[in-house]
Design a protein around this motif. Sequence first.
Motif, short mmCIF file in Angstrom:
data_model
loop_
_atom_site.label_atom_id
_atom_site.label_comp_id
_atom_site.label_asym_id
_atom_site.label_seq_id
_atom_site.Cartn_x
_atom_site.Cartn_y
_atom_site.Cartn_z
N LEU A 10 0.83 -1.21 0.00
CA LEU A 10 0.00 0.00 0.00
C LEU A 10 0.86 1.26 0.00
O LEU A 10 0.50 2.26 -0.62
CB LEU A 10 -0.96 -0.01 1.18
CG LEU A 10 -1.97 -1.17 1.19
CD1 LEU A 10 -2.87 -1.09 2.42
CD2 LEU A 10 -2.80 -1.19 -0.08
N ALA A 11 2.01 1.21 0.68
CA ALA A 11 2.91 2.37 0.69
C ALA A 11 3.39 2.69 -0.71
O ALA A 11 3.53 3.85 -1.09
CB ALA A 11 4.09 2.11 1.62
N ARG A 12 3.66 1.66 -1.49
CA ARG A 12 4.12 1.84 -2.88
C ARG A 12 3.07 2.60 -3.69
O ARG A 12 3.39 3.52 -4.43
CB ARG A 12 4.41 0.46 -3.48
CG ARG A 12 4.63 0.40 -4.97
CD ARG A 12 5.99 0.92 -5.40
NE ARG A 12 7.11 0.22 -4.80
CZ ARG A 12 8.03 -0.42 -5.51
NH1 ARG A 12 7.95 -0.47 -6.82
NH2 ARG A 12 9.05 -0.97 -4.90
N PHE A 13 1.80 2.23 -3.54
CA PHE A 13 0.76 2.84 -4.36
C PHE A 13 0.21 4.13 -3.78
O PHE A 13 -0.33 4.95 -4.50
CB PHE A 13 -0.35 1.82 -4.63
CG PHE A 13 0.11 0.70 -5.52
CD1 PHE A 13 0.23 0.89 -6.89
CD2 PHE A 13 0.51 -0.51 -4.99
CE1 PHE A 13 0.69 -0.12 -7.71
CE2 PHE A 13 0.97 -1.53 -5.79
CZ PHE A 13 1.07 -1.34 -7.17
N ALA A 14 0.36 4.30 -2.47
CA ALA A 14 -0.10 5.54 -1.84
C ALA A 14 0.65 6.73 -2.42
O ALA A 14 0.10 7.81 -2.59
CB ALA A 14 0.09 5.48 -0.33
N LYS A 15 1.94 6.51 -2.76
CA LYS A 15 2.76 7.59 -3.30
C LYS A 15 2.49 7.79 -4.80
O LYS A 15 2.39 8.91 -5.27
CB LYS A 15 4.25 7.26 -3.11
CG LYS A 15 4.69 7.20 -1.67
CD LYS A 15 6.13 6.72 -1.59
CE LYS A 15 6.54 6.41 -0.16
NZ LYS A 15 7.84 5.74 -0.09
N ARG A 16 2.40 6.69 -5.53
CA ARG A 16 2.39 6.78 -6.99
C ARG A 16 0.99 6.89 -7.58
O ARG A 16 0.75 7.66 -8.49
CB ARG A 16 3.11 5.57 -7.59
CG ARG A 16 4.56 5.49 -7.16
CD ARG A 16 5.26 4.32 -7.77
NE ARG A 16 6.64 4.25 -7.28
CZ ARG A 16 7.54 3.42 -7.74
NH1 ARG A 16 7.24 2.57 -8.69
NH2 ARG A 16 8.76 3.42 -7.25
N LYS A 17 0.07 6.04 -7.08
CA LYS A 17 -1.27 6.01 -7.64
C LYS A 17 -2.29 5.81 -6.53
O LYS A 17 -2.84 4.72 -6.36
CB LYS A 17 -1.39 4.89 -8.68
CG LYS A 17 -0.52 5.11 -9.90
CD LYS A 17 -0.73 4.02 -10.93
CE LYS A 17 0.13 4.29 -12.17
NZ LYS A 17 0.02 3.21 -13.16
N PRO A 18 -2.54 6.88 -5.74
CA PRO A 18 -3.44 6.73 -4.60
C PRO A 18 -4.83 6.23 -4.99
O PRO A 18 -5.51 5.58 -4.20
CB PRO A 18 -3.50 8.14 -3.99
CG PRO A 18 -2.92 9.05 -5.01
CD PRO A 18 -1.99 8.24 -5.85
N GLN A 19 -5.25 6.49 -6.23
CA GLN A 19 -6.57 6.03 -6.66
C GLN A 19 -6.65 4.52 -6.75
O GLN A 19 -7.74 3.94 -6.77
CB GLN A 19 -6.95 6.68 -8.01
CG GLN A 19 -6.17 6.17 -9.22
CD GLN A 19 -4.84 6.89 -9.43
OE1 GLN A 19 -4.31 7.52 -8.52
NE2 GLN A 19 -4.31 6.81 -10.65
N LEU A 20 -5.49 3.85 -6.79
CA LEU A 20 -5.46 2.39 -6.88
C LEU A 20 -5.27 1.72 -5.51
O LEU A 20 -5.14 0.50 -5.44
CB LEU A 20 -4.34 1.94 -7.82
CG LEU A 20 -4.49 2.31 -9.30
CD1 LEU A 20 -3.30 1.80 -10.10
CD2 LEU A 20 -5.79 1.73 -9.86
N LEU A 21 -5.28 2.53 -4.44
CA LEU A 21 -5.00 2.00 -3.12
C LEU A 21 -5.98 0.90 -2.71
O LEU A 21 -5.58 -0.19 -2.31
CB LEU A 21 -5.01 3.14 -2.09
CG LEU A 21 -4.23 2.93 -0.81
CD1 LEU A 21 -2.76 2.68 -1.09
CD2 LEU A 21 -4.39 4.13 0.11
N GLU A 22 -7.27 1.20 -2.82
CA GLU A 22 -8.27 0.21 -2.39
C GLU A 22 -8.29 -1.01 -3.30
O GLU A 22 -8.52 -2.13 -2.83
CB GLU A 22 -9.66 0.86 -2.31
CG GLU A 22 -9.81 1.82 -1.15
CD GLU A 22 -9.36 1.21 0.19
OE1 GLU A 22 -9.78 0.07 0.51
OE2 GLU A 22 -8.57 1.87 0.91
N LEU A 23 -8.05 -0.80 -4.60
CA LEU A 23 -7.98 -1.95 -5.51
C LEU A 23 -6.83 -2.87 -5.13
O LEU A 23 -6.95 -4.09 -5.17
CB LEU A 23 -7.80 -1.47 -6.95
CG LEU A 23 -9.06 -1.29 -7.80
CD1 LEU A 23 -8.69 -0.80 -9.19
CD2 LEU A 23 -9.85 -2.61 -7.91
N ASN A 24 -5.70 -2.28 -4.76
CA ASN A 24 -4.56 -3.09 -4.36
C ASN A 24 -4.81 -3.79 -3.03
O ASN A 24 -4.38 -4.94 -2.83
CB ASN A 24 -3.28 -2.25 -4.30
CG ASN A 24 -2.63 -2.12 -5.66
OD1 ASN A 24 -1.89 -2.99 -6.09
ND2 ASN A 24 -2.93 -1.04 -6.36
#
Length: 201
Positions: free
Chosen positions: A171-185
């Motif tokens: 989640l830390a990886r995507f929170a920075k780069r693509k926050p819109q994908l956080l819940e999907l991840n």
Amino acid sequence: MSQSITNILVCGIGGQGVMTATEILAEAALSLGFDVKKTEVAGMSQRGGVVTSHLRFGPRVLSPQIAPGDADLLVGFEAAETLRWVHMLRPGAEVLTNVGRIVPPVVNSGRYDYPDDPVAQMAALGLTVHAFDATAIALELGEIRLGNTVMLGAMADQLPFPDDVLEQAVLARFAKRKPQLLELNREAFARGRAAVAVAGA
């Protein structure tokens, strides 16, 4: 795990996120203070090439290279590739493999035939194999690139640290780069864990 060092071999086809998944695994281990070594060993990470990555972590790790017969866990993003690397496993080690089929370049080039049933061949060797369709799960979630998060979720209960440590690294990886994908991840990670639980039932 062998001698307090955990050896994980990850393999697949370029474009599946093998290297990203290994980097996230390494970040999770580093966050707990482990000494971590990783390497891309074979193939090329461009789309379509064969990719193999070794990850080793523990109190002190001198080399990133896993010797044949020493891997604690084999994680295959593509089943035929998984089958090609089973010689790396130690006795009693486990296999996690995606069964979503991507024909490797060595098959397309005519050098090898695609095995009829790679999962059955691994099981026939006496291996504990957790097989599931990470590609289908990713597509159900609407984004094939979620496949590597599904695979990370599948690994979560096979590691010598709490599953939430790995999930937070994802989640830390995507929170920075693509926050819109956080819940999907988050969902992809949970679906990967669930898939292994079903596969091992």
